[in-house]
Write a protein that holds these residues in place. Sequence first.
Motif, PDB file in Angstrom:
ATOM      1  N   LEU A   1       0.850  -1.189   0.000  1.00  0.00           N
ATOM      2  CA  LEU A   1       0.000   0.000   0.000  1.00  0.00           C
ATOM      3  C   LEU A   1       0.887   1.241   0.000  1.00  0.00           C
ATOM      4  N   TYR A   6      -3.189   4.682   0.444  1.00  0.00           N
ATOM      5  CA  TYR A   6      -3.664   4.731   1.834  1.00  0.00           C
ATOM      6  C   TYR A   6      -4.568   5.952   2.046  1.00  0.00           C
ATOM      7  N   THR A  65      -7.134   2.329  10.981  1.00  0.00           N
ATOM      8  CA  THR A  65      -6.444   2.902   9.827  1.00  0.00           C
ATOM      9  C   THR A  65      -4.957   3.090  10.110  1.00  0.00           C
ATOM     10  N   THR A  68      -2.913   0.096   9.231  1.00  0.00           N
ATOM     11  CA  THR A  68      -2.629  -0.146   7.814  1.00  0.00           C
ATOM     12  C   THR A  68      -1.792   0.965   7.178  1.00  0.00           C
ATOM     13  N   MET A  69      -1.435   1.981   7.965  1.00  0.00           N
ATOM     14  CA  MET A  69      -0.680   3.115   7.435  1.00  0.00           C
ATOM     15  C   MET A  69       0.716   2.664   6.994  1.00  0.00           C
TER      16      MET A  69
END
Length: 86
Positions: A1, A6, A65, A68-69
């Motif tokens: 990602l 993102y 969130t 997943t950063m």
Amino acid sequence: LTAKEYLVSVLGDLIRQILDDKDLDLEIDPLKMDEMTTEETRENRVRTLSVLVSRLVQRIVDPATVATMPRELRCLLAILSTSAQQ
């Protein structure tokens, strides 16, 4: 990602909602506002802008969130946070 992916996944729909709302006027600079704009209208715009910014920030700092950063973006935000605190 990637950082771009993102940010689009986390903020994209909210930013699209804001941009697509043709009735939304967030101008709060008295020099740029229509001379007929009342102080009450300006205060309402400030409140609306504050709510929208809060929603954006909430999405950014939400634990789901953050997990997943991308690491690079997390490091950049840590540097900005440290600088802001000084």
